[in-house]
Design a protein around this motif. Sequence first.
Motif: not given
Length: 293
Positions: A8-14, A69-76, A164-169, A200-201
């Motif tokens: 919930g605190t990532g780009l999509i999650g937030s 709502i499940h959104l988490a996934f490792g980022n490696d 994406h959001h503000q050019g990132t993601g 993302a929004l």
Amino acid sequence: MRVFVTGGTGLIGSAVVAELLGNGHTVLALARSDVSAQAAEAAGAEPLRGSLADLDVLRSGAARADGVIHLAFGNDFSSPEALARNVAEETAALTALGEELVGSDRPLVTVSGTPWVPGRASTEADPVPTDGPVGGRGRTVTAILDLASRGVRSTAVRLPRTVHHQGTGGFAGLLTDLARRSGISGYPGDGTQRWPAVHALDAAVLFRLALEQAEAGTAWHAVADEGDQVRDIAAAIGRRLGLPVESVPEETYGPLGPIFTTDQPSSSTRTRQALGWEPEHPGLLRDLENIRP
């Protein structure tokens, strides 16, 4: 509705948390660190300390919620082995969440990617791949949707290659990061392959709609841009960073190379018609203009 959200605190999650809170729901957010807990709290959510590997914590969060709502996934993504570990961790987590909700008729909204179909844009009716670098993720999501027969209102929101959001993601964000490090805004192959995208929004709205409305066992496409050519994405990145734009070997992208080189446009026609979802925010190429040199 009280909603338990992982990631919930990532780009999509937030964005999802803000969308839920702005529409009358309350949020219990999984937080794996003090920083994440503080971010969740600042957003208006109640943090629940734990990681995706803490299955008892996940079960507790699901038990305390009206929906998940499940959104988490490792980022490696550094190697095939790292990607496989990410998939295995998510499989165990989703299995635990699903089992906790069996017989409750509560919603479980999970995430996957839009599928690839040769020669045309994929639709919501197409199955997700169950082989290849992320095939295990497809198998897991399919199993979660099958929980519809066991009293779980399970649904899947399929995300495009770039959220994406503000050019990132997303994949475009990975191209940007690699361009900053290498000094070249690269793309694999001839760059004519197409990647779908969504802001993302806008994606956050679809997650809420799926939570509130979607029937059990259904899949939905969070696709705003059906397919942007990768060389156009790289050109926008190169222009913003002042870097040359060139084709680079597929191996540059490690285990994601085969996915990066695939033409994979996708449609969201059924999603828009059935759930009334309509993207309103800038498309990817326009949003990339927010990249800072």
